[in-house]
Write a protein that holds these residues in place. Sequence first.
Motif, PDB file in Angstrom:
ATOM      1  N   ALA A  40      24.158   4.485 -18.436  1.00 48.90           N
ATOM      2  CA  ALA A  40      22.707   4.643 -18.867  1.00 48.90           C
ATOM      3  C   ALA A  40      23.434   4.669 -20.389  1.00 48.90           C
ATOM      4  CB  ALA A  40      22.601   6.420 -18.410  1.00 48.90           C
ATOM      5  N   ILE A  41      22.797   4.013 -20.941  1.00 49.72           N
ATOM      6  CA  ILE A  41      22.344   4.001 -22.347  1.00 49.72           C
ATOM      7  C   ILE A  41      21.613   5.235 -23.239  1.00 49.72           C
ATOM      8  CG2 ILE A  41      22.681   2.599 -24.907  1.00 49.72           C
ATOM      9  CD1 ILE A  41      22.861   0.106 -23.348  1.00 49.72           C
ATOM     10  N   MET A  42      22.356   5.617 -23.723  1.00 52.02           N
ATOM     11  CA  MET A  42      21.517   7.508 -25.111  1.00 52.02           C
ATOM     12  C   MET A  42      21.259   7.268 -26.217  1.00 52.02           C
ATOM     13  SD  MET A  42      21.730  10.374 -21.948  1.00 52.02           S
ATOM     14  CE  MET A  42      20.720  10.945 -22.486  1.00 52.02           C
ATOM     15  N   GLY A  43      19.898   7.796 -26.676  1.00 51.82           N
ATOM     16  CA  GLY A  43      20.811   8.206 -28.024  1.00 51.82           C
ATOM     17  C   GLY A  43      19.112   8.312 -28.091  1.00 51.82           C
ATOM     18  N   ALA A  44      19.553   8.855 -30.087  1.00 55.76           N
ATOM     19  CA  ALA A  44      17.743   9.101 -30.679  1.00 55.76           C
ATOM     20  C   ALA A  44      17.383   7.617 -30.853  1.00 55.76           C
ATOM     21  CB  ALA A  44      18.346   9.674 -31.070  1.00 55.76           C
ATOM     22  N   SER A  45      15.934   7.698 -31.144  1.00 54.25           N
ATOM     23  CA  SER A  45      15.427   5.856 -31.449  1.00 54.25           C
ATOM     24  C   SER A  45      15.890   6.137 -33.162  1.00 54.25           C
ATOM     25  CB  SER A  45      13.482   6.983 -31.810  1.00 54.25           C
ATOM     26  OG  SER A  45      13.330   7.917 -32.582  1.00 54.25           O
ATOM     27  N   GLY A  46      15.887   4.688 -33.496  1.00 55.14           N
ATOM     28  CA  GLY A  46      16.607   4.456 -34.087  1.00 55.14           C
ATOM     29  C   GLY A  46      17.994   4.512 -33.872  1.00 55.14           C
ATOM     30  N   SER A  47      18.847   4.889 -32.859  1.00 54.22           N
ATOM     31  CA  SER A  47      20.478   4.769 -32.313  1.00 54.22           C
ATOM     32  C   SER A  47      20.649   3.564 -32.344  1.00 54.22           C
ATOM     33  CB  SER A  47      20.424   5.796 -32.211  1.00 54.22           C
ATOM     34  OG  SER A  47      19.975   5.084 -30.307  1.00 54.22           O
ATOM     35  N   GLY A  48      20.204   2.687 -32.007  1.00 53.00           N
ATOM     36  CA  GLY A  48      20.579   1.437 -32.130  1.00 53.00           C
ATOM     37  C   GLY A  48      20.578   0.697 -30.339  1.00 53.00           C
ATOM     38  N   LYS A  49      19.694   1.816 -29.078  1.00 59.56           N
ATOM     39  CA  LYS A  49      20.200   1.645 -28.239  1.00 59.56           C
ATOM     40  C   LYS A  49      19.123   0.730 -27.369  1.00 59.56           C
ATOM     41  CE  LYS A  49      16.968   5.701 -26.669  1.00 59.56           C
ATOM     42  NZ  LYS A  49      16.154   5.903 -27.291  1.00 59.56           N
ATOM     43  N   SER A  50      17.950   0.107 -28.066  1.00 58.52           N
ATOM     44  CA  SER A  50      17.540  -0.915 -27.582  1.00 58.52           C
ATOM     45  C   SER A  50      17.985  -1.775 -27.865  1.00 58.52           C
ATOM     46  CB  SER A  50      15.629  -1.623 -27.684  1.00 58.52           C
ATOM     47  OG  SER A  50      15.222   0.878 -27.412  1.00 58.52           O
ATOM     48  N   THR A  51      18.198  -2.034 -29.490  1.00 58.24           N
ATOM     49  CA  THR A  51      18.562  -3.241 -30.047  1.00 58.24           C
ATOM     50  C   THR A  51      19.900  -3.574 -28.725  1.00 58.24           C
ATOM     51  OG1 THR A  51      18.353  -2.354 -31.834  1.00 58.24           O
ATOM     52  CG2 THR A  51      19.918  -4.459 -31.295  1.00 58.24           C
ATOM     53  N   LEU A  52      21.154  -2.656 -28.116  1.00 55.28           N
ATOM     54  CA  LEU A  52      22.289  -3.178 -27.570  1.00 55.28           C
ATOM     55  C   LEU A  52      21.783  -3.663 -26.639  1.00 55.28           C
ATOM     56  CD1 LEU A  52      24.779  -2.843 -26.822  1.00 55.28           C
ATOM     57  CD2 LEU A  52      25.328  -0.671 -26.420  1.00 55.28           C
ATOM     58  N   MET A  53      20.258  -2.726 -25.977  1.00 50.48           N
ATOM     59  CA  MET A  53      20.179  -3.889 -24.338  1.00 50.48           C
ATOM     60  C   MET A  53      19.756  -4.641 -24.807  1.00 50.48           C
ATOM     61  SD  MET A  53      18.429  -2.488 -21.583  1.00 50.48           S
ATOM     62  CE  MET A  53      17.718  -2.143 -20.400  1.00 50.48           C
ATOM     63  N   HIS A  54      18.609  -5.113 -25.437  1.00 55.00           N
ATOM     64  CA  HIS A  54      18.451  -6.616 -26.059  1.00 55.00           C
ATOM     65  C   HIS A  54      19.036  -7.811 -25.929  1.00 55.00           C
ATOM     66  CE1 HIS A  54      14.534  -4.343 -27.877  1.00 55.00           C
ATOM     67  NE2 HIS A  54      14.101  -4.697 -26.388  1.00 55.00           N
TER      68      HIS A  54
END
Lengths: 247, 409
Positions: A40-54
């Motif tokens: 699971a990759i967690m973090g607040a919005s803007g933490s970069g989790k979506s970017t890492l996922m992409h």
Amino acid sequence: MEGAPLIRIDNVTKVYHAGEVEVRALAGVSLDVEAGEFVAIMGASGSGKSTLMHLIGCLDRPTSGRYFLEGREVSGLNRNALAEVRNRTMGFVFQSFNLLARTSAVENVELPLVYSGVPAAERRRRAIEALRQIGLGDRLDHHPGQMSGGQQQRVAIARALVGGPRLLLADEPTGNLDSRTSGEVMALLRGLSEAGLTVVLVTHAPDIATWTSRVLQLKDGLIVSDERRAPIAAPQPAPAGAIGVRP
Amino acid sequence: MSPWSVLRLAFRALGRNTMRSFLTALGIIIGVGAFIAMVVIGEGAKARVEEAFSSMGTNLLIVQQGSSSQRGVFGGFGSQPTLTWDDLKAIQTELPSVRHAAPQLRTTTSVVSEEQNWTTSVTGVTPEYFEIRNWPVTSGVSFTPSDMDAATKVVLLGQTVVERLYGTGADAVGQMVRIKGMPFQVTGVMARKGQSPMGQDYDDAVFIPVSTYRSKIQGGLNNYLHGSIFVGAFSPEETSRTESDLRNLLRERHHLSGEVDDDFQVRNLTEIASAQEAGTKTLTTLLASIAAVSLVVGGIGIMNIMLVSVTERTREIGVRMAVGAKPRHILAQFLAEALSLSVMGGVTGAVLGLFSAWRLAAQFGWPMLVRPGIVALALGFSGLVGVVFGLYPAQRASRLDPIEALRYE
């Protein structure tokens, strides 16, 4: 390559340019994920989790650093090669399901096979098989509009699995679902993971993360904690079993 | 992806928005339809003109009398006798580029049968006249040499005259008619000739030997030939040479030197016909160009709708890319949609164009001439329009960033 981790990310950065402003979405991330892990990759919005996922999903390329998938460097590949990697190695599940509207479940599930050049009859056979295993054998010709959110997300999971991927990427897969349906979907992902499929999911909900075996916390583009643990939530019997999973 | 499945995908996408697809294709339908209708109608009109001129006679030149002028008022060609019978003989014997030459003398008078009468054109001619005008006798016989020599009172009737005097379909051969009170025997009936380019009925005429005309109708003998000379050349290409030969011969015979104007007129029917044809062709080209422009406008309509469609389906494009569609797959998908729209529009337009051309041809009594090349050209052009105007939207779709596309609301 034998012995190499499924995912090896080495000091990866990603910088966006929003006009004059430079946004460092990832500020040097290194990460290994072994085959079969449920992360699971967690973090607040803007933490970069979506970017890492992409980046992991080969939808984007890092600004610097290297990314090895199954021991092969993919950070420098062009759009065509990345499309092929996505098609052969990955399955995607999205928060908003992203099924094609006014298109039957079976045709939605067929979609990845269309682009890997599987003949039509074989495509249809494998899509029906995937939907049956996920418990939607009686919804083959239903359109997304005729199904509940949970059913739609299961169709999306069947679509992610039909090509026999090594890696399943789920971006807030329960974000649009009620808690009971969320549990069903998580149980399904858990079952897939136990059958040997590597699953990486992005979430901001701690109770969803409890289903996983490893939790990464991101903050300001950096991994601030990496916790391996035995999953706490009681594993419910997965309805799907080991569909489409390569051991 | 096979071309077949790309095409199926395109048809499904278009089928989801039937009304919009139809309206988009309408531009192409109208463009192709108008283009094909214009060209087919134009060809029909051209054939009609050709037919009309060839019914006047093949490779025909007409020599007419000169014009008279009295106190500055010109009487027009034919108003002053200048051609002589010797001129005719000279044309017949001295010019190798002349195949046939025949006099045509005529007057309008009534022809009387036992029960009916009809005022028509009584024309004095020689048998060569029918050769030049390509006008056979359908029943009975033409003039014999002895008719010509002896100025016999025999007559050949045109179809209209037969109908007026004896009724439709009657056999007039062997009947007697009276012209200017004199009995003439009907020895033959002319084939149906139809109308002149100006709408005059050729069949409303009767023919008698020119010798008979001169002695019985015109009255008295005269050196001047009170009519025209019909001249047949050997081929359409040779008519202009024949025309200048005739002019030179007559100028010499009429002792016209240097700057003096001709006292006769030579009309070259082949040239008039080709001028008429050129006019028809210009008009056809003009109308077809307008239709072609509307085809281009139709293409712009396709581009517009394809751009809207790409925007609307941004998320779909993102999903397809995420599951492994390469840019060229997306390109092919949208290009196939544009191409299907334009080609279906083209085929529908071709059918409508041919149908309306057929209706108009039937209405005006024109021949319907469809060159397959024209239909192929219109379809090919509509396909080209689809590719040209579909390429930009399809490229935009294929260059979308998958992440942006997936996020698009």
